[in-house]
Enzyme design. Structure first.
Site, PDB file in Angstrom:
ATOM      1  N   GLU A 276       0.827  -1.281  -0.059  1.00 44.78           N
ATOM      2  CA  GLU A 276       0.055  -0.025   0.078  1.00 44.78           C
ATOM      3  C   GLU A 276       0.745   1.162   0.062  1.00 44.78           C
ATOM      4  OE1 GLU A 276      -2.470   0.496   3.541  1.00 44.78           O
ATOM      5  OE2 GLU A 276      -3.816   1.754   2.597  1.00 44.78           O
TER       6      GLU A 276
ATOM      7  N   ASN B 123     -12.682  -1.117   0.704  1.00 43.45           N
ATOM      8  CA  ASN B 123     -11.793  -1.421   1.650  1.00 43.45           C
ATOM      9  C   ASN B 123     -12.337  -0.992   2.999  1.00 43.45           C
ATOM     10  OD1 ASN B 123      -9.319  -2.397   2.681  1.00 43.45           O
ATOM     11  ND2 ASN B 123      -9.372  -0.227   3.364  1.00 43.45           N
ATOM     12  N   GLU B 124     -12.721  -1.900   3.889  1.00 39.71           N
ATOM     13  CA  GLU B 124     -13.006  -1.404   5.160  1.00 39.71           C
ATOM     14  C   GLU B 124     -14.027  -0.318   5.332  1.00 39.71           C
ATOM     15  OE1 GLU B 124      -9.648  -0.802   7.829  1.00 39.71           O
ATOM     16  OE2 GLU B 124      -9.012  -2.863   7.871  1.00 39.71           O
TER      17      GLU B 124
ATOM     18  N   TYR C  97      -6.211  -7.779  12.795  1.00 40.18           N
ATOM     19  CA  TYR C  97      -4.949  -7.434  13.219  1.00 40.18           C
ATOM     20  C   TYR C  97      -4.702  -7.877  14.586  1.00 40.18           C
ATOM     21  CZ  TYR C  97      -3.860  -4.587   8.926  1.00 40.18           C
ATOM     22  OH  TYR C  97      -3.744  -4.249   7.670  1.00 40.18           O
TER      23      TYR C  97
ATOM     24  N   GLU D  28      -6.144  -8.831   4.925  1.00 39.97           N
ATOM     25  CA  GLU D  28      -5.066  -8.320   5.818  1.00 39.97           C
ATOM     26  C   GLU D  28      -4.874  -8.787   7.132  1.00 39.97           C
ATOM     27  OE1 GLU D  28      -5.729  -3.974   6.388  1.00 39.97           O
ATOM     28  OE2 GLU D  28      -6.398  -3.762   4.169  1.00 39.97           O
TER      29      GLU D  28
ATOM     30  N   GLN E 197       2.124  -5.763   5.965  1.00 40.96           N
ATOM     31  CA  GLN E 197       2.137  -5.819   4.698  1.00 40.96           C
ATOM     32  C   GLN E 197       3.663  -6.415   4.187  1.00 40.96           C
ATOM     33  OE1 GLN E 197       1.095  -1.557   3.427  1.00 40.96           O
ATOM     34  NE2 GLN E 197      -0.786  -1.724   4.402  1.00 40.96           N
TER      35      GLN E 197
HETATM   36  O1  AHR Z   1      -2.418  -2.114   6.989  1.00 40.36           O
HETATM   37  C1  AHR Z   1      -2.704  -0.811   7.292  1.00 40.36           C
HETATM   38  C2  AHR Z   1      -4.246  -0.229   7.217  1.00 40.36           C
HETATM   39  O2  AHR Z   1      -4.878  -1.209   8.119  1.00 40.36           O
HETATM   40  C3  AHR Z   1      -4.989  -0.430   6.085  1.00 40.36           C
HETATM   41  O3  AHR Z   1      -4.825   0.633   5.166  1.00 40.36           O
HETATM   42  C4  AHR Z   1      -6.198  -0.614   6.309  1.00 40.36           C
HETATM   43  O4  AHR Z   1      -7.139  -1.287   5.502  1.00 40.36           O
HETATM   44  C5  AHR Z   1      -6.096  -1.218   7.817  1.00 40.36           C
HETATM   45  O5  AHR Z   1      -7.058  -0.527   8.542  1.00 40.36           O
END
Ligand code: AHR
Length: 516
Positions: free
Chosen positions: A24, A172-173, A252, A318, A369
């Site tokens: 990204e 996205n999100e 995450y 992600e 990433q």
């Molecule tokens: O990976 C970092 C960020 O985390 C991404 O841009 C987003 O999709 C997520 O919240």
């Protein structure tokens, strides 16, 4: 003593795409990390950083997702094509990046990167500040054969052959930075975009595959993620079209509530807390898979030639450890730049194994990433490129791609506790391909070496093994010591035939291979 029983039963195909990556325009992922420009003193291939390309080629991630993430929701693809000196400079505030982005890395540069590293491209469209027309034109630009205005423009810009992009993310999100939408609003938007997707290669057998990826939930929020998925499925079920092919869950492993805990300086409590946090993803995957299946079961097959049994692939666009304060700012490093220790390698191994174990439920996963952001496989520092312990986990785990999952039962003691529950000493996964059994053994104990007795259904002969371990659980690779954590030959397991005993160093990952 830990006991691991590996059976002959084949329990599912392991999609290679579970080993995919995400990049990204955030921090130094693209600029400095992947793109240095043709005039850079840093060795490059048409502006792409050569050592990064070479390292990523070693991993050959099956799919590479770009340009975001949140960045995708303000990205206008036209700014990133054509002569580079004419491309506009824009401000990039994504996650505290706060720097100019000169659009030198655009669609053609991304496609060249994908070609060089052997990845299929996944493009995420701009659902928030873009338009349906903008998406359609990007698709035409990328995928149509020449003879039309947009595809001829692509040829003029250097690529006469269509890029053949199969994966298109529709937003996205959208539950957060992607629009703060309700499920109903997102599905309303999704319908407008998905209904406008062009066909390539006609409707018959020559039709080129297109996979539309819908926005899945925030895997970190237990109530919201259930509500989001129920809401999206309910809305989608009201009409049978347009189709959604995949559903993109993000997860995450947050480690942000303990300021004393640093990526490369933590105690035993921090070790187990982070490993325990990574294990939660398996519960999230199973819950989301069940919700999707329940919803699909309610949808009847549409009458007529286009009727098909509804199917929706769960994917994880992600995932990874997220250490430090929110956005990781204040470190003096680019936004979300994060070191990677042996603790991160162990959680990566456990995470990849939970994807492998649930290969009947999840078909793709992209680490967040690939370079210089969060749980990266590569870190760049000036002219240096460092392969992180996370990189080596992917490399050691490559034999599982396209293999068959084998039945496995693990008996192991408790090594410690995190916020949610216990962390066991040994985690294991096995697969078979072409008569070779590959067995992963993760010793999640921070301090204690372990012994594991391996029982197979058939007599096997030992081929080879590798172990990733370090002098300290906090060890990382950096410019001063780039090879502090690298794989070494594993101690050969003792035994023969059906029963073997493996020695597992504390805080380590071992991969053993046996011939059937
Ligand atoms: O990976 C970092 C960020 O985390 C991404 O841009 C987003 O999709 C997520 O919240």
């Amino acid at each position: 003593m830990n006991h691991i029983k590996i059976s002959n039963s084949r329990e599912g195909y392991i999609s290679p795409a579970l080993h995919s990556q995400f990049i990204e325009h955030l921090g130094s992922c693209i600029h400095d990390g992947i793109w240095v420009g043709e005039d850079s003193p840093i060795r490059n291939i048409h502006g792409l950083r050569a050592d990064v390309v070479e390292a990523l080629s070693r991993l050959a991630p099956p799919v590479l997702r770009w340009p975001g993430g949140c960045f995708a929701d303000t990205y206008h693809w036209r700014q990133g094509i054509g002569p580079r000196d004419l491309r506009p400079i824009r401000y990039n505030g994504n996650f505290g990046t706060n720097q100019p982005d000169n659009n030198q890395f655009g669609t053609h540069e991304f496609m060249e990167l994908c070609r060089l590293i052997g990845a299929k491209p996944w493009l995420n469209i701009n659902l928030l500040s873009g338009t349906v027309q903008e998406m359609v034109e990007w698709m035409e630009y990328c995928n149509r054969e020449t003879g039309y205005a947009l595809s001829d423009e692509r040829a003029t810009n250097g690529d006469p052959e269509p890029f053949g992009v199969e994966y298109w993310g529709i937003g996205n999100e959208s539950w957060a930075g992607g629009g703060n939408m309700t499920p109903a609003l997102y599905v309303q938007e999704y319908r407008r975009y998905a209904s406008s997707v062009p066909h390539f290669g006609g409707f018959g057998p020559g039709a080129k595959p297109i996979h539309l990826v819908g926005v899945g939930p925030d895997g970190n929020k237990p109530e919201e993620r259930v509500a989001w998925t129920r809401g999206v499925m309910e809305e989608m079920a009201k009409f049978r079209r347009p189709q959604m092919d995949a559903y993109d869950l993000h997860f995450y492993n947050w480690n942000i509530s303990h300021p004393e805990d640093k990526v490369d300086d933590f105690n035993e409590a921090g070790w187990y807390r982070v490993i325990d946090g990574a294990l939660e993803l398996e519960e999230v995957l199973c819950e989301q898979y069940d919700l999707i299946q329940e919803a699909l079961a309610q949808i009847s097959v549409a009458p007529g030639p286009f009727g098909r049994k509804p199917k929706l692939d769960l994917i994880v666009g992600e995932w990874g450890n997220w250490h430090g304060g929110f956005m990781g700012m204040g470190s003096g490093k680019p936004a979300l730049w994060q070191q990677c220790s042996m603790r991160d390698a162990v959680t990566s191994a456990i995470s990849l194994d939970l994807f492998h174990r649930n290969c009947d439920k999840v078909s793709m996963a992209c680490a967040a990433q690939a370079v210089n952001v969060l749980n990266s496989v590569l870190l760049t520092d000036g002219e240096h490129t460092i392969l992180t312990p996370h990189f080596y986990v992917y490399e050691m785990y490559k034999p599982h791609r396209g293999a068959e999952k084998l039945g496995i039962e693990v008996e192991s003691s408790v090594a410690g506790y995190g916020d949610r529950g216990e962390v066991r000493s040994v985690y294991a996964f096995a697969s078979e391909k072409d008569g070779v059994v590959t067995l992963n053994l993760v010793n999640a104990s921070m301090t204690e070496a372990q012994t594991a007795v391996l029982d197979f259904d058939d007599a096997l002969s030992y081929l080879s093994g590798q172990v990733l371990e370090a002098d300290m659980p906090t060890a990382c690779n950096d410019v001063e010591n780039p090879e502090r954590v690298v794989p070494k030959p594993a101690a050969a397991p003792r035994g023969e035939g059906k029963t073997w005993t493996a020695a597992l160093p504390a805080a380590s990952i071992t991969v053993l291979q046996f011939q059937k």
